[in-house]
Scaffold this active site. Structure first.
Site, PDB file in Angstrom:
ATOM      1  N   LYS A  22      10.993   2.326  -8.103  1.00 58.35           N
ATOM      2  CA  LYS A  22       9.661   2.276  -7.167  1.00 58.35           C
ATOM      3  C   LYS A  22       9.502   0.802  -6.946  1.00 58.35           C
ATOM      4  O   LYS A  22       9.855   0.194  -5.477  1.00 58.35           O
ATOM      5  CB  LYS A  22       8.211   2.423  -7.884  1.00 58.35           C
ATOM      6  CG  LYS A  22       7.504   2.116  -6.611  1.00 58.35           C
ATOM      7  CD  LYS A  22       5.903   2.570  -7.637  1.00 58.35           C
ATOM      8  CE  LYS A  22       5.911   1.603  -8.347  1.00 58.35           C
ATOM      9  NZ  LYS A  22       4.506   0.808  -7.912  1.00 58.35           N
ATOM     10  N   ASN A  23       9.435  -0.533  -8.207  1.00 56.21           N
ATOM     11  CA  ASN A  23       9.289  -1.771  -7.985  1.00 56.21           C
ATOM     12  C   ASN A  23      10.418  -2.251  -7.171  1.00 56.21           C
ATOM     13  O   ASN A  23      10.285  -3.165  -6.435  1.00 56.21           O
ATOM     14  CB  ASN A  23       9.107  -1.923  -8.608  1.00 56.21           C
ATOM     15  CG  ASN A  23       7.409  -2.321  -9.178  1.00 56.21           C
ATOM     16  OD1 ASN A  23       7.094  -1.575  -8.645  1.00 56.21           O
ATOM     17  ND2 ASN A  23       7.529  -2.203 -10.827  1.00 56.21           N
ATOM     18  N   CYS A 118      -3.763  -2.097  -7.141  1.00 57.08           N
ATOM     19  CA  CYS A 118      -3.893  -1.716  -7.965  1.00 57.08           C
ATOM     20  C   CYS A 118      -5.209  -2.312  -8.456  1.00 57.08           C
ATOM     21  O   CYS A 118      -5.297  -4.132  -8.227  1.00 57.08           O
ATOM     22  CB  CYS A 118      -3.240  -1.343  -9.226  1.00 57.08           C
ATOM     23  SG  CYS A 118      -2.608  -0.115  -8.860  1.00 57.08           S
ATOM     24  N   ARG A 123      -4.407 -11.228  -9.597  1.00 53.28           N
ATOM     25  CA  ARG A 123      -3.744 -10.944  -9.469  1.00 53.28           C
ATOM     26  C   ARG A 123      -3.581 -11.431  -7.219  1.00 53.28           C
ATOM     27  O   ARG A 123      -3.050 -11.051  -6.459  1.00 53.28           O
ATOM     28  CB  ARG A 123      -2.987  -9.541  -9.214  1.00 53.28           C
ATOM     29  CG  ARG A 123      -3.430  -8.583  -9.768  1.00 53.28           C
ATOM     30  CD  ARG A 123      -2.414  -7.259  -9.425  1.00 53.28           C
ATOM     31  NE  ARG A 123      -1.256  -7.003  -9.726  1.00 53.28           N
ATOM     32  CZ  ARG A 123      -0.209  -5.902  -9.821  1.00 53.28           C
ATOM     33  NH1 ARG A 123      -1.018  -4.524  -9.879  1.00 53.28           N
ATOM     34  NH2 ARG A 123       0.833  -5.892  -9.492  1.00 53.28           N
ATOM     35  N   ASP A 309       3.782  -2.699 -17.568  1.00 51.02           N
ATOM     36  CA  ASP A 309       3.620  -2.077 -17.340  1.00 51.02           C
ATOM     37  C   ASP A 309       3.959  -0.656 -18.221  1.00 51.02           C
ATOM     38  O   ASP A 309       4.167   0.764 -17.554  1.00 51.02           O
ATOM     39  CB  ASP A 309       4.962  -1.231 -16.221  1.00 51.02           C
ATOM     40  CG  ASP A 309       4.425  -2.787 -14.619  1.00 51.02           C
ATOM     41  OD1 ASP A 309       2.407  -2.470 -14.371  1.00 51.02           O
ATOM     42  OD2 ASP A 309       4.481  -2.487 -13.585  1.00 51.02           O
ATOM     43  N   ARG A 401       1.799   7.172  -6.676  1.00 45.95           N
ATOM     44  CA  ARG A 401       2.296   5.771  -6.604  1.00 45.95           C
ATOM     45  C   ARG A 401       3.503   5.301  -7.394  1.00 45.95           C
ATOM     46  O   ARG A 401       4.253   4.728  -6.438  1.00 45.95           O
ATOM     47  CB  ARG A 401       1.410   5.681  -5.856  1.00 45.95           C
ATOM     48  CG  ARG A 401       0.285   5.265  -5.357  1.00 45.95           C
ATOM     49  CD  ARG A 401      -0.670   3.591  -5.644  1.00 45.95           C
ATOM     50  NE  ARG A 401       0.527   2.658  -5.437  1.00 45.95           N
ATOM     51  CZ  ARG A 401       0.159   1.865  -6.509  1.00 45.95           C
ATOM     52  NH1 ARG A 401      -0.911   1.928  -7.403  1.00 45.95           N
ATOM     53  NH2 ARG A 401       0.571   0.627  -5.869  1.00 45.95           N
TER      54      ARG A 401
END
Length: 424
Positions: A22-23, A118, A123, A309, A401
């Site tokens: 995903k990233n 999130c 961040r 993560d 997600r």
């Protein structure tokens, strides 16, 4: 709103195919903005975040076609209609800020809303902006938008050292530098596999990049980039998550497409906890030995360290390990929000700021719990696999997600798991 219901059902056995990252995909998609020729991504994951990035790119005028059930994304930015990325889309996902560098590099101007994402800490995007300013960009933050303008003649090559390692800022700067005039040197750059994958894709498009995989990236700007076809790298976070499923429940599961080099520090911790990790012709196999797991200490760090993560999922496993484990979160503040939910299931966890101690119990107990973010949601599912009775995980929109068909993948290995959709 959907819920996931998990009932502890003993050891898991079988195989799970790991999706594209995903990233990585979210970083690769904005690369289409750098060229007027087509960019095609294969092995794309089918996730809500990918749909959000697709929506954002289409709002700019990018042609995006989802092929082969969503596993192939064909994109073309030959005729953009705007360089403004609106709040209503950008607010849904932090990765949206990655359109800023490419738009500025190719078109010389952009208006991009400050992003959402999130709730795992502040961040900020200041490092993204400082890197672009080093290349000569003029930035004005007003009304919740970044109004960016390149100098006459376009962005200029520069030497920029990140004061702290930042994955997103490294990606944005790398994207922008490919079309900047002259040479750009990015020092203290992030080294995550997703950045390596982005660099390889950009090189396929004609970019000149040296130092890939190291903390110093040297980019020689080119006048234009061409199209390319590029496979998205394996998702190391999904890989690590599913490696924990047999680790928590017992059994043996083969992770198809898994690579140890993507999760080496994580594998080291699993083995320290008395879990077997072996390489196979098709990926990695994880097997739980007899008896309780051993407590281990974990400190999250930038790659190649232990991934932030995977911290929540690792905590779920350590809840039943023998002894006391200590986890320190050094990447994001406020990333232990899953701890109170695990405590509802009988876990013994004490959180003090950025540190948590976990004293293992013999068995967790099923309970209704609430997901607070993407990785927290799957950590609760993993805990439910090892718990006695039924666990109901609420607010699983976070899950979609980042995890593709989680109930199907775990169910195929013997997990008792189902999704319940509330109508009306």
């Amino acid at each position: 709103m959907d819920r996931i219901v998990v009932t502890g059902n003993g050891p898991l056995n079988g195989e799970i195919a790991i999706s594209g990252a995903k990233n990585a995909c979210l970083t690769l998609m904005p690369a289409t903005l750098l060229s007027d020729q087509p960019l095609t991504l294969t092995n794309a994951p089918r996730l809500s975040d990918i749909k959000t990035m697709t929506e954002l790119l289409r709002s700019l005028g990018v042609e995006v076609s989802s092929l082969q059930g969503g596993q192939v994304l064909a994109m073309s930015s030959h005729d953009l209609t705007t360089t403004r990325a609106d709040y209503e889309i950008v607010r849904k996902m932090r990765a949206s800020i990655l359109v800023l560098g490419p738009l500025l590099a190719r078109y010389g101007h952009a208006e991009v809303s400050l992003p959402g994402g999130c709730a795992i800490g502040a961040r900020p995007v200041d490092l993204h902006l400082k890197a672009l300013e080093a290349m000569g960009a003029e930035l004005d933050l007003r009304d919740g938008y970044v109004h960016a303008k390149a100098p006459t003649g376009g962005l200029q090559g520069a030497v920029f050292e990140f004061p702290i390692v930042s994955v997103g800022a490294t990606e944005n700067a790398l994207l922008a530098a490919t079309l900047a005039r002259g040479t750009t040197v990015l020092k203290n750059a992030a080294r995550e596999p997703e950045i390596v994958d982005l660099a390889h894709c950009l090189i396929r498009m004609g970019a000149r990049i040296e130092g890939v995989g190291t903390s110093t990236l040297t980019i020689e700007g080119v006048d234009s980039l061409s199209g390319a076809t590029h496979p998205v790298v394996t998702d190391r976070i999904e890989l690590g998550t599913y490696m924990l499923a047999p680790a928590i429940t017992g059994g043996s599961v083969e992770l198809l497409g898994g690579r140890r080099d993507l999760v080496a520090a994580f594998c080291d911790k699993l083995e320290a906890a008395d879990i077997e990790v072996t390489e196979t012709e098709r990926g990695l196999r994880v097997s739980r030995k007899n008896g309780r797991l051993r407590a281990v200490d974990v400190v999250t760090e930038p790659f190649p360290g232990f991934p932030t993560d995977l911290q929540a999922q690792m905590m779920a496993m350590l809840c039943t390990a023998e002894g006391t484990s200590r986890l320190e979160e050094k990447i994001f503040e406020n990333r232990f929000m899953h701890a109170p939910e695990l405590i509802r299931m009988g876990a013994r966890i004490d959180v003090q700021g950025g540190r948590a101690s976990v004293t293992g119990v013999e068995r967790l107990r099923g309970a209704p719990v609430m997901a607070t973010d993407l990785r927290a949601s799957v950590s609760l599912i993993l805990a439910g696999l090892a718990a006695e009775g039924e666990t109901v995980v609420n607010r699983v929109y976070h899950l979609d997600r980042g995890y593709e068909r989680v109930e199907d993948k775990l169910g195929a290995c013997g997990a008792k798991i189902e999704r319940i959709s509330d109508k009306g």
